[in-house]
Design an enzyme around this catalytic site. Structure first.
Site, PDB file in Angstrom:
ATOM      1  CG  MET A 234      -2.001  -1.058   1.124  1.00 48.36           C
ATOM      2  SD  MET A 234      -3.168  -0.997   2.478  1.00 48.36           S
ATOM      3  CE  MET A 234      -3.999   0.547   2.159  1.00 48.36           C
TER       4      MET A 234
ATOM      5  N   GLY B  75       1.534   4.327  -4.741  1.00 48.37           N
ATOM      6  CA  GLY B  75       1.072   5.145  -5.859  1.00 48.37           C
ATOM      7  C   GLY B  75       0.468   4.364  -7.008  1.00 48.37           C
TER       8      GLY B  75
ATOM      9  CB  SER C 221      -4.963   4.667  -7.278  1.00 50.98           C
ATOM     10  OG  SER C 221      -5.505   3.466  -6.770  1.00 50.98           O
TER      11      SER C 221
ATOM     12  CD  GLU D 237      -8.087  -1.373  -4.629  1.00 50.99           C
ATOM     13  OE1 GLU D 237      -7.496  -2.364  -4.161  1.00 50.99           O
ATOM     14  OE2 GLU D 237      -7.952  -0.226  -4.183  1.00 50.99           O
TER      15      GLU D 237
END
Length: 193
Positions: A11, A14, A16, A88
């Site tokens: 997580m 970057g 997205s 995702e």
């Protein structure tokens, strides 16, 4: 010739942001980019891909029943698609990853999938497992642990901030629930318990 790409990381690396920038680059050049995201992740609203730095775009939703090939083929019947982006991607099933290989191989549309490699226990997600096995190209996006080393793992924390080492694989959350760490610190908190 189209290819299937898997951009993976822990997580806060970057993913997205990179997806949104790449999709924008296609659109800026007059090309058609279609974006998909998991229906179960509605932190930023249904049908939205959003980054922590404020970028966002509308997206088609997929869930466990979605036929990714049919969905993309239906969109392609309304006009040429130059690229498909999947946010995702760890939430894809084995069958859906296979369907994406069919999009690449039979429709000749590049697919760029972005997702986590592993869950809070250090195990691969189903979608990530098959993307790692079947993607033409794999690109690791990097982030750092609090110690400065490369973060490759994600620690889930409970309401009190304590690390969690059991529970359902999927629990949607952000910085309030998860922290990216290097293997050493992940092992100390999760595997040593």
């Amino acid at each position: 010739m189209a290819q299937l790409y898997f951009y993976y990381s822990a997580m806060n690396a970057g993913k997205s942001t990179s997806l949104l920038q790449s999709a924008y680059n296609y659109q800026e050049r007059g090309m058609r980019a279609e974006i998909f995201t998991a229906a179960l992740d509605d932190r930023f609203g249904q049908g939205k891909v959003a980054s922590r730095i404020g970028l966002q775009a509308n997206a088609h939703l997929f869930n466990e029943q979605s036929d990714m090939f049919d969905a993309i083929d239906t969109l392609a019947n309304t006009g040429k698609i130059d690229c498909v982006f999947i946010d995702e991607a760890q939430f894809l099933s084995k069958l859906q990853v296979m369907q994406l290989t069919d999009v690449v191989d039979n429709l000749d549309i590049p697919v760029l999938a972005y997702g986590l490699r592993t869950d809070f226990l250090g195990e691969t997600f189903e979608g990530s497992h098959h993307l790692l096995a079947w993607a033409d190209k794999m690109i690791e996006l990097k982030t750092v642990c609090y110690c400065g080393r490369k973060a490759s793992f994600v620690v889930r924390r409970d309401d009190t901030g304590a690390p969690v080492n059991h529970g359902a694989q999927v629990q949607v959350g952000g910085n309030d629930s998860y922290e990216s760490m290097c293997r050493k610190h992940f092992k100390e908190l999760v595997w040593s318990k």
